[in-house]
Motif scaffolding. Sequence first.
Motif, PDB file in Angstrom:
ATOM      1  N   MET B  54       0.974  -1.205   0.211  1.00 49.15           N
ATOM      2  CA  MET B  54      -0.004   0.039  -0.053  1.00 49.15           C
ATOM      3  C   MET B  54       0.826   1.387   0.082  1.00 49.15           C
ATOM      4  O   MET B  54       0.508   2.436  -0.706  1.00 49.15           O
ATOM      5  CB  MET B  54      -0.729  -0.009   1.029  1.00 49.15           C
ATOM      6  N   GLU B  57       1.981   1.778  -3.292  1.00 45.32           N
ATOM      7  CA  GLU B  57       0.984   2.499  -4.423  1.00 45.32           C
ATOM      8  C   GLU B  57       1.060   3.822  -4.129  1.00 45.32           C
ATOM      9  O   GLU B  57       0.896   4.847  -5.323  1.00 45.32           O
ATOM     10  CB  GLU B  57      -0.278   1.975  -4.115  1.00 45.32           C
ATOM     11  N   TYR B  58       0.987   4.283  -2.917  1.00 48.26           N
ATOM     12  CA  TYR B  58       0.817   5.872  -2.358  1.00 48.26           C
ATOM     13  C   TYR B  58       2.067   6.475  -3.034  1.00 48.26           C
ATOM     14  O   TYR B  58       1.778   7.602  -3.574  1.00 48.26           O
ATOM     15  CB  TYR B  58       0.632   6.019  -1.001  1.00 48.26           C
ATOM     16  N   MET B  61       2.057   7.174  -6.802  1.00 46.15           N
ATOM     17  CA  MET B  61       1.073   8.362  -7.232  1.00 46.15           C
ATOM     18  C   MET B  61       1.177   9.796  -6.645  1.00 46.15           C
ATOM     19  O   MET B  61       0.420  10.758  -7.053  1.00 46.15           O
ATOM     20  CB  MET B  61      -0.320   7.758  -7.235  1.00 46.15           C
ATOM     21  N   ASP B  63       2.153  13.230  -5.430  1.00 44.92           N
ATOM     22  CA  ASP B  63       2.801  14.629  -5.935  1.00 44.92           C
ATOM     23  C   ASP B  63       4.155  15.033  -5.119  1.00 44.92           C
ATOM     24  O   ASP B  63       3.990  14.576  -3.831  1.00 44.92           O
ATOM     25  CB  ASP B  63       1.901  15.743  -5.791  1.00 44.92           C
ATOM     26  N   PRO B  64       5.090  15.843  -5.546  1.00 44.37           N
ATOM     27  CA  PRO B  64       6.310  16.083  -4.695  1.00 44.37           C
ATOM     28  C   PRO B  64       5.608  17.444  -3.589  1.00 44.37           C
ATOM     29  O   PRO B  64       4.437  17.746  -4.046  1.00 44.37           O
ATOM     30  CB  PRO B  64       7.013  16.762  -5.781  1.00 44.37           C
ATOM     31  N   LEU B  65       6.366  17.474  -2.751  1.00 47.20           N
ATOM     32  CA  LEU B  65       6.195  18.578  -1.957  1.00 47.20           C
ATOM     33  C   LEU B  65       5.949  19.872  -2.266  1.00 47.20           C
ATOM     34  O   LEU B  65       4.941  20.612  -1.700  1.00 47.20           O
ATOM     35  CB  LEU B  65       7.386  18.498  -0.630  1.00 47.20           C
TER      36      LEU B  65
END
Lengths: 391, 252
Positions: B54, B57-58, B61, B63-65
């Motif tokens: 899990m 998976e996160y 996907m 986004d960068p900080l």
Amino acid sequence: MTLALFEDRGTPLNQQRFTWRELAGKPISKLDDDAFTRVRVILMNGIETEALRFSHAAARFNLEFRRPLAEIRRVEQHQATMVNWLLGADHSPLETTIGYEQVAIEITAALAQQEPDPYLAQVYRFGLLEDFDHMYRYSALLDRLEGKDSNNILQSYTDVLPGRPTVVEHRAPENDLRRPFDRKTAAPLTKLNALTLTASEHQTHDYYMNIGPLFADPVARQLYAEIASIEEQHVTQYESLLDPSQSLLENWLLHEAMEAYLYYSCVQQEPNPRIKAMWERMLSYELGHFHMVAELFKKHERQDPQEIVGERLPEPVKFESQREFVRATLAQEVDLRPSGHDFVGLEQEPQRSIEYRNHMNSEGSPSETVAAGYTWRPGTEVLTRAQVRAA
Amino acid sequence: MRNSTDATRLGINRTGLQMSPEHAQEMLEGTQLLEMDMPAGTSDEADGQALSAMRQEYIAMADPLGSVPAPATLKGAAKSGAKMLTGRRPQVFIDKLSERLAFERGGTRLYDAVYAKALASKGDISKVPAEELLEIRNSEARHALLIKECMETLGADPTAQTPCADLVGVESAGLLQAVSDPRTTLAQTLHAALAAELIDNEGWEDLMTMAREMGHDDMANRFKQALDEEAVHLTKVRNWYTLLTMETSELM
């Protein structure tokens, strides 16, 4: 033309579903998203948690509506989660606090200007100057504890200056109570504004109560204790504006209308397409809730719900910097003090408020301690002055 | 807290199994029942894989900080005298400068708290001169100013919070909590400060190397001086920490 509440029926309740993955989706960027996106996230979490709070209280007083309350409440719970989980974990609790105070300042100022009732507008301006001071105190704490600049969160939309000093905001409970609007004569917008600020301040209070003990620093712990106490006063103030003769269903209807109104405002102004799509989904869900409650209202109260909330939603709440309005209010009203329901000059402040706060402050004032000599400077005090301390 | 010895007294610590033998036995019995009911093939390893899957998976996907704001020299709006940034991705240098700036600023505040702890810890004070802690604090502040000046010469915004600057705030949050807690002794406080100094020394080393490779020798030289000062901080903090720890264990 604004949204016609009774035309768009929104998403039916049985189609309002979530998965855990949706609830814990991608957060917004603390660095790249607009500060008003964060303002909307924090505000809408406050609105959803108020929906839960109201719904639970209502269920305690009514057997018949327990089931529809529970059904809608389940969705509100997950809406609150989906919205609140948009805050990224790189916000320290104190940085999130700066975001909360930005909400308090910018939204209160926006509502004060759109409020048609002059007395309620005055109440909002009064509360505004207190939250404005909290921003100054918390900014000092952020600089002096974590070495961070609150303007990284504020993005230059909101001033960091003293307001009505927090140290004098403490007062006797009877001086936090205001005159309620009259349900029969108040404009729908007046009712929505009062509910919005009650909701927003309540979540701020709860947030400070939860995170205050997470700090190790004793000044931070005291400051959160002090400002949480003011937020409790603010909840008392805003809640007292609500007409207590409104029925349970009338209250419920207004809550759903408020949620729809604010999501509608979010949709109109959100620049982040992913978040805008979320606001659209939430608006559609709220319209579904609104129509369910409107039907209950018609059935049980035998009254047209349009008489309560109007045909169309009001113009959207303005999510934009209210700097000029805040400065003007500060210049004119910082010395107001409440006496019962009314606002008076400094010298007329009731003795009971003075005695109460003298005792509370008798062992020192955290809000004064933390901000002694503090002036916001770009990039923190460390970069600009007195960077080298004498022993 | 009178001194560091107070934090290592013997007492009624309730957290371990040995403190409540009967309840501990019941806890273990419950676990045994659960294990008996588990389907065959269940293992800690397999459970760990589900969790890891899990996370992956996160990660895939996410986004960068956030981003690094373009310095004026890259936007074509450089003031006269500004030094040009070279290299294919000069923003990495800006990000690392911003990181160091954030760390030095935070470090200044960290030492404000260490200094207060030293002043209050009268029992330990003979081993740790408070004025030397203050000098370290002031040195961190001077280093923050140094980075600010360097960023300005490159046309970069020293007030912006870049991704790496943001992240050092997250990384050092625990250190700040350890130091600012009134219950922690000076020895415990210095343990957190030691971790900060180790990170800081590494940070200056990297920054110096990067500045030199980007052709900013003057900056690299100034960073070398900062690194030398940080090495002194590290030695001092390490020595004080060791001294207090040894003293509390009565090994000296």
